[in-house]
Design a protein around this motif. Structure first.
Motif, PDB file in Angstrom:
ATOM      1  N   GLU A   1     101.493  29.567  51.010  1.00 13.64           N
ATOM      2  CA  GLU A   1     100.336  30.244  51.607  1.00 13.64           C
ATOM      3  C   GLU A   1      99.056  29.538  51.184  1.00 13.64           C
ATOM      4  O   GLU A   1      98.873  29.177  50.019  1.00 13.64           O
ATOM      5  CB  GLU A   1     100.297  31.711  51.169  1.00 13.64           C
ATOM      6  CG  GLU A   1      99.226  32.539  51.859  1.00 13.64           C
ATOM      7  CD  GLU A   1      99.332  34.014  51.504  1.00 13.64           C
ATOM      8  OE1 GLU A   1      98.604  34.818  52.101  1.00 13.64           O
ATOM      9  OE2 GLU A   1     100.161  34.359  50.631  1.00 13.64           O
TER      10      GLU A   1
ATOM     11  N   THR B   1      98.544  35.455  57.345  1.00 12.87           N
ATOM     12  CA  THR B   1      99.070  36.497  56.448  1.00 12.87           C
ATOM     13  C   THR B   1      98.027  37.554  56.100  1.00 12.87           C
ATOM     14  O   THR B   1      98.359  38.717  55.908  1.00 12.87           O
ATOM     15  CB  THR B   1      99.595  35.863  55.160  1.00 12.87           C
ATOM     16  OG1 THR B   1      98.545  35.106  54.539  1.00 12.87           O
ATOM     17  CG2 THR B   1     100.757  34.924  55.463  1.00 12.87           C
TER      18      THR B   1
ATOM     19  N   GLU C   1     101.220  31.085  60.669  1.00 13.98           N
ATOM     20  CA  GLU C   1     101.256  32.545  60.515  1.00 13.98           C
ATOM     21  C   GLU C   1     100.063  32.978  59.673  1.00 13.98           C
ATOM     22  O   GLU C   1      99.880  32.497  58.549  1.00 13.98           O
ATOM     23  CB  GLU C   1     102.559  32.979  59.827  1.00 13.98           C
ATOM     24  CG  GLU C   1     102.630  34.477  59.574  1.00 13.98           C
ATOM     25  CD  GLU C   1     103.812  34.878  58.723  1.00 13.98           C
ATOM     26  OE1 GLU C   1     104.020  36.081  58.506  1.00 13.98           O
ATOM     27  OE2 GLU C   1     104.544  33.963  58.255  1.00 13.98           O
TER      28      GLU C   1
END
Length: 297
Positions: free
Chosen positions: A75, A167, A165
């Motif tokens: 991330e 988050t 993506e």
């Protein structure tokens, strides 16, 4: 000399095997790829996408395939971004945002976008300006959660084709210019003063209501007291009437004389009375009362 010839003969006879073994070792080294847990490898064959290698041991064709990109799938956090926006009531605000994302499909990220961070930053700026333009300033301050969800949903839909993506998205701060802050402070002070006046007025109203309730209660109690006194007076009158009916005029004269005596006693017992005026017939009243009592005895 014989030893050297033997060595040369051995090497000359096995050179092919040695080269073959070296080639096999090289192929193994080139063909085996160990991918870390936090990464994915993009493999190309003659410049075209061949495969995406996941974590663990992977095999590729040596000299035909090559690892062109090593992509971290951890991330990531974009640097804090600040962008200006205008609300629907024409107030200029500066919004500081931060976005967290991770790459899920490296083949899309590698071949569809060059600067991922820059593209996401630009997209977030556009979404923030669009969403804040639909709100008034008070709504921006009070509905941060809804604004964050709107930014996250729209951003996720737009970056999906890049294999990314989203988050989490955060609004860190909403800053106002000095003039707007001063106006808001003035408005806040005025609102506080209005609330104080309303509270004071409500307190006065409640005090008047309580005073009225107290006066009503006092009047009700006084009425009850007068009713009891009237009942007692009526009972006493009835008793006197019965006594007069039974004993004639003497009972009435006795009651009159007794009232005169009681009045004189009350006048004499008064604390502020230094001088007592006695009616001329007071002694006669006493005498009449004693005579009647003596007669009754």
């Amino acid at each position: 000399m014989d030893i050297e010839n033997i060595i040369i003969n051995l090497i000359g006879g096995n050179i092919v095997l040695i080269l073959l073994a070296a080639f096999i070792i090289l192929c193994i080294m080139v063909g085996v790829r160990i991918v870390p847990q936090s990464e994915k490898f993009v493999v190309e064959r003659f410049g075209r996408l061949r495969a995406v290698l996941g974590p663990g041991i992977n095999f590729i064709i040596p000299f035909l395939d090559r690892v062109a990109h090593k992509i971290s799938i951890l991330e990531r956090q974009l640097p804090v971004m600040g962008q200006d926006a205008i609300t629907s009531d024409n107030v200029l605000v500066q919004v500081e945002t931060s976005v967290f994302y991770r790459i899920t499909e490296p083949e899309k990220t590698v071949y569809r976008i060059r600067d991922v961070d820059g593209a996401i930053s630009t997209t977030v700026a556009g979404i923030v300006r669009s969403e804040i333009g639909k709100m008034e300033l008070d709504q921006v301050q009070a509905n941060r959660t809804g604004l964050i969800l709107a930014i996250q949903d729209q951003l996720a839909a737009q970056v999906d084709e890049w294999g990314i993506e989203v988050t989490r998205a955060e609004i860190l701060d909403v800053n106002l210019d000095a003039a707007t802050r001063a106006a808001m402070l003035q408005q806040l002070n005025a609102e506080r003063a209005r609330r104080a006046q309303v509270t004071e007025a409500e307190g006065k109203k409640r005090s008047v209501e309580l005073q009225a309730d107290a006066e009503l209660y006092a009047a009700e109690q006084a009425a009850k007291a007068r009713r009891v006194s009237a009942d007692a007076e009526a009972y006493a009158t009835q008793v006197v009437a019965v006594a007069i009916a039974e004993n004639g005029l003497e009972a009435a004269q006795y009651q009159v004389a007794l009232k005169q005596v009681e009045s004189l006693n009350a006048l004499g017992a008064s604390a502020g009375s230094n001088t007592i005026l006695v009616p001329a017939n007071a002694l006669e009243a006493f005498g009449d009362a004693f005579k009647m009592l003596k007669g009754r005895g």
